[in-house]
Design a protein around this motif. Structure first.
Motif, PDB file in Angstrom:
ATOM      1  N   PRO A  35       0.817  -1.215   0.000  1.00 23.01           N
ATOM      2  CA  PRO A  35       0.000   0.000   0.000  1.00 23.01           C
ATOM      3  C   PRO A  35       0.851   1.266   0.000  1.00 23.01           C
ATOM      4  CG  PRO A  35      -0.547  -1.431   1.873  1.00 23.01           C
ATOM      5  CD  PRO A  35       0.642  -2.014   1.216  1.00 23.01           C
ATOM      6  N   SER A  36       0.240   2.378  -0.354  1.00 21.98           N
ATOM      7  CA  SER A  36       0.936   3.658  -0.377  1.00 21.98           C
ATOM      8  C   SER A  36       1.548   3.955   0.994  1.00 21.98           C
ATOM      9  CB  SER A  36      -0.067   4.752  -0.757  1.00 21.98           C
ATOM     10  OG  SER A  36       0.614   5.955  -0.924  1.00 21.98           O
ATOM     11  N   GLY A  37       2.800   4.412   0.969  1.00 24.03           N
ATOM     12  CA  GLY A  37       3.468   4.775   2.214  1.00 24.03           C
ATOM     13  C   GLY A  37       4.124   3.614   2.953  1.00 24.03           C
ATOM     14  N   CYS A  38       4.139   2.417   2.343  1.00 28.12           N
ATOM     15  CA  CYS A  38       4.666   1.242   3.061  1.00 28.12           C
ATOM     16  C   CYS A  38       6.196   1.161   2.998  1.00 28.12           C
ATOM     17  CB  CYS A  38       4.056  -0.049   2.527  1.00 28.12           C
ATOM     18  SG  CYS A  38       4.588  -0.466   0.864  1.00 28.12           S
ATOM     19  N   GLY A  39       6.827   2.038   2.212  1.00 26.82           N
ATOM     20  CA  GLY A  39       8.286   2.065   2.208  1.00 26.82           C
ATOM     21  C   GLY A  39       8.951   1.557   0.936  1.00 26.82           C
ATOM     22  N   LYS A  40       8.192   1.403  -0.133  1.00 28.28           N
ATOM     23  CA  LYS A  40       8.743   0.869  -1.385  1.00 28.28           C
ATOM     24  C   LYS A  40       9.816   1.788  -1.969  1.00 28.28           C
ATOM     25  CE  LYS A  40       4.664   0.897  -3.345  1.00 28.28           C
ATOM     26  NZ  LYS A  40       3.798   1.396  -2.245  1.00 28.28           N
ATOM     27  N   SER A  41       9.414   3.070  -2.177  1.00 26.25           N
ATOM     28  CA  SER A  41      10.372   3.996  -2.796  1.00 26.25           C
ATOM     29  C   SER A  41      11.598   4.193  -1.916  1.00 26.25           C
ATOM     30  CB  SER A  41       9.714   5.352  -3.069  1.00 26.25           C
ATOM     31  OG  SER A  41       8.660   5.196  -4.001  1.00 26.25           O
ATOM     32  N   THR A  42      11.369   4.255  -0.611  1.00 26.01           N
ATOM     33  CA  THR A  42      12.497   4.441   0.306  1.00 26.01           C
ATOM     34  C   THR A  42      13.472   3.272   0.195  1.00 26.01           C
ATOM     35  OG1 THR A  42      11.012   5.628   1.804  1.00 26.01           O
ATOM     36  CG2 THR A  42      13.099   4.878   2.726  1.00 26.01           C
ATOM     37  N   THR A  43      12.956   2.058   0.146  1.00 27.81           N
ATOM     38  CA  THR A  43      13.813   0.870   0.005  1.00 27.81           C
ATOM     39  C   THR A  43      14.636   0.963  -1.277  1.00 27.81           C
ATOM     40  OG1 THR A  43      12.179  -0.462   1.180  1.00 27.81           O
ATOM     41  CG2 THR A  43      13.828  -1.660  -0.100  1.00 27.81           C
TER      42      THR A  43
HETATM   43  N1  LIG Z   1      11.961  12.645   3.347  1.00 25.34           N
HETATM   44  C1  LIG Z   1      11.037  12.133   4.185  1.00 25.34           C
HETATM   45  N2  LIG Z   1      10.800  12.677   5.372  1.00 25.34           N
HETATM   46  C2  LIG Z   1       9.888  12.178   6.219  1.00 25.34           C
HETATM   47  N3  LIG Z   1       9.133  11.096   5.954  1.00 25.34           N
HETATM   48  C3  LIG Z   1       9.312  10.491   4.770  1.00 25.34           C
HETATM   49  C4  LIG Z   1      10.275  10.972   3.815  1.00 25.34           C
HETATM   50  N4  LIG Z   1      10.226  10.167   2.727  1.00 25.34           N
HETATM   51  C5  LIG Z   1       9.294   9.240   2.999  1.00 25.34           C
HETATM   52  N5  LIG Z   1       8.736   9.423   4.207  1.00 25.34           N
HETATM   53  C6  LIG Z   1       7.698   8.572   4.810  1.00 25.34           C
HETATM   54  O1  LIG Z   1       8.133   7.250   4.792  1.00 25.34           O
HETATM   55  C7  LIG Z   1       7.063   6.361   4.487  1.00 25.34           C
HETATM   56  C8  LIG Z   1       7.417   5.516   3.279  1.00 25.34           C
HETATM   57  O2  LIG Z   1       7.484   6.340   2.116  1.00 25.34           O
HETATM   58  P1  LIG Z   1       7.754   5.762   0.670  1.00 25.34           P
HETATM   59  O3  LIG Z   1       7.921   6.905  -0.249  1.00 25.34           O
HETATM   60  O4  LIG Z   1       8.868   4.796   0.747  1.00 25.34           O
HETATM   61  O5  LIG Z   1       6.382   4.992   0.409  1.00 25.34           O
HETATM   62  P2  LIG Z   1       5.919   4.180  -0.883  1.00 25.34           P
HETATM   63  O6  LIG Z   1       5.673   2.786  -0.448  1.00 25.34           O
HETATM   64  O7  LIG Z   1       6.842   4.396  -2.004  1.00 25.34           O
HETATM   65  O8  LIG Z   1       4.489   4.867  -1.180  1.00 25.34           O
HETATM   66  P3  LIG Z   1       3.760   5.207  -2.614  1.00 25.34           P
HETATM   67  O9  LIG Z   1       3.115   3.937  -3.083  1.00 25.34           O
HETATM   68  O10 LIG Z   1       2.725   6.202  -2.204  1.00 25.34           O
HETATM   69  O11 LIG Z   1       4.773   5.753  -3.556  1.00 25.34           O
HETATM   70  C9  LIG Z   1       5.842   7.232   4.294  1.00 25.34           C
HETATM   71  O12 LIG Z   1       5.096   7.223   5.477  1.00 25.34           O
HETATM   72  C10 LIG Z   1       6.406   8.611   4.039  1.00 25.34           C
HETATM   73  O13 LIG Z   1       5.539   9.596   4.485  1.00 25.34           O
END
Ligand SMILES: Nc1ncnc2c1ncn2[C@@H]1O[C@H](COP(=O)(O)OP(=O)(O)OP(=O)(O)O)[C@@H](O)[C@H]1O
Ligand SMILES: [Mg+2]
Length: 366
Positions: A35-43
């Motif tokens: 789901p959105s916000g689960c940490g995919k892009s961060t990983t």
């Molecule tokens: N620079 C930042 N500062 C603070 N919180 C952050 C930052 N980048 C990401 N987050 C938080 O970390 C969590 C994971 O974000 P991420 O971008 O990895 O999600 P995602 O799985 O890629 O979501 P999406 O499907 O919406 O792209 C989210 O709760 C987001 O708000």
């Protein structure tokens, strides 16, 4: 090979990624989903150090990325970002050439590479090279994004929802083309999506994340057969049995079969009658002609009469067809068995509905 070892990323007190460990094999497509916000892009971004982990380590071919120079990472890792990210003031050709230029390739080599990559993603170089991103459709822009990521021929590709902006029909085509390109070029790919069908179509391995944690890391086949918990179960969907069938080919479940040829059929007729009432009928080259009810045949003339000559397309499936598509065809035409043919449409076996149903039951462990 990419290894994540107890990797976490904290923003303030909140874990964006929490203690993820996983290994991505060479030349594999690993899909991160959740789901959105689960940490995919961060990983994804921690792999090329656009984001630094708070703890844990990431190894590429046994070297910690923390110790690799950024230039080296850039050469080894191509990156396609979530919203395409083409530079609007640069032409398509210039966009694709960004990394080769950074790496100081010779002009002629860069130009040749741009044309080669445009061809690879099926865009006519002459027509597209000089266009600006604003003159492209969403799907074309995505392709240019993929071409740009491939430009310096990196062994690793990170792709963050690269087909997100494409309509469903073109998206499916792009996915198949992408898998073909990946298999030919042997890239190791980490691919982010939130579309489970996309994941099932392209992944060698799927990693499902929830609130920063890795919930299940498995092949699509295993994940569909045995979701580890209700979250994964609900995420992969109620039709997971059918989805799983799309991951297997007819060739994996077909049986040997018998057939009679339009000439010289009589020798084996008695033998075949013992096996069943029907037989496939082929020409001398084993090309499928139709089927015949054996009990009615004893002479060649009778064979001609008993033969139900049918378009081979209707009663057969190619050996590489998915079990899901084969089953659809059976249901569509009201038949319980399809002949299986090879590239030259020669008969090589048959596939039965009962076998597909048994196979589905075996895979369903819940
Ligand atoms: N620079 C930042 N500062 C603070 N919180 C952050 C930052 N980048 C990401 N987050 C938080 O970390 C969590 C994971 O974000 P991420 O971008 O990895 O999600 P995602 O799985 O890629 O979501 P999406 O499907 O919406 O792209 C989210 O709760 C987001 O708000
Ligand atoms: Mg994201």
């Amino acid at each position: 090979m990419i290894e994540l070892i107890n990797v976490s990323k904290k923003y303030g007190d909140i874990f964006a990624v929490k203690d993820i460990s996983m290994t991505i094999g060479k030349a594999e497509i690993c899909v991160l989903i959740g789901p959105s916000g689960c940490g995919k892009s961060t990983t994804l971004k921690m792999i090329n150090r656009m984001v630094e982990p708070s703890s844990g380590d990431i190894l590429i071919d046994n070297e910690s990325v923390a110790e690799l120079k950024p230039e080296l990472l850039r050469r080894r890792i191509g990156y396609v970002i979530q919203s395409i990210g083409l530079f609007p003031h640069m032409t398509v050709g210039e966009n694709i050439a960004v990394v080769p230029r950074l790496l100081k390739w010779e002009k002629s080599r860069v130009a040749a590479r741009v044309d080669e990559l445009l061809e690879l993603v099926k865009l006519d170089a002459l027509k597209y090279r000089e266009k600006y991103p604003s003159e492209l459709s969403g799907g074309e822009a995505q392709r240019v994004g993929v071409a740009r990521a491939l430009a310096a021929d990196p062994p690793i590709l990170l792709m963050d929802e690269p087909f997100g902006a494409v309509d469903p029909l073109n998206r499916e085509r792009l996915q198949y083309e992408f898998v073909k390109i990946q298999k030919a070029l042997n890239k190791t790919v980490v691919f982010v999506t939130h579309d489970i069908d996309e994941a099932i179509r392209i992944a060698d391995k799927i990693a499902i994340l929830k609130a920063g944690e890795l919930v299940q890391y498995d092949t699509p086949e295993n994940m569909l057969a045995a979701p580890v918990n209700k979250f994964v179960h609900d995420f992969v969907g109620v039709d997971r049995a059918l989805k799983r069938l799309s991951r297997f080919k007819v060739g994996e479940l077909m049986r040997p079969t018998t057939s009679i040829t339009m000439v010289n059929y009589s020798t084996s007729l008695d033998e075949m009658r013992k096996k069943g009432r029907f037989s496939w009928v082929t020409d001398v080259n084993k090309r499928l002609r139709g089927w015949a009810e054996l009990t009615k045949i004893s002479t060649e003339k009778e064979l001609n009469e008993a033969l139900t000559e049918l378009d081979a397309d209707l009663i057969s499936a190619h050996v590489d067809t998915s079990l899901k598509d084969a089953l659809s065809k059976m249901l569509e035409h009201g038949v319980k068995t399809l002949a299986v043919v090879d590239d030259d449409t020669l008969l090589i076996g048959e596939i039965r509905m009962a076998d597909i149903v048994d196979f589905t039951d075996e895979g369903d462990s819940s």
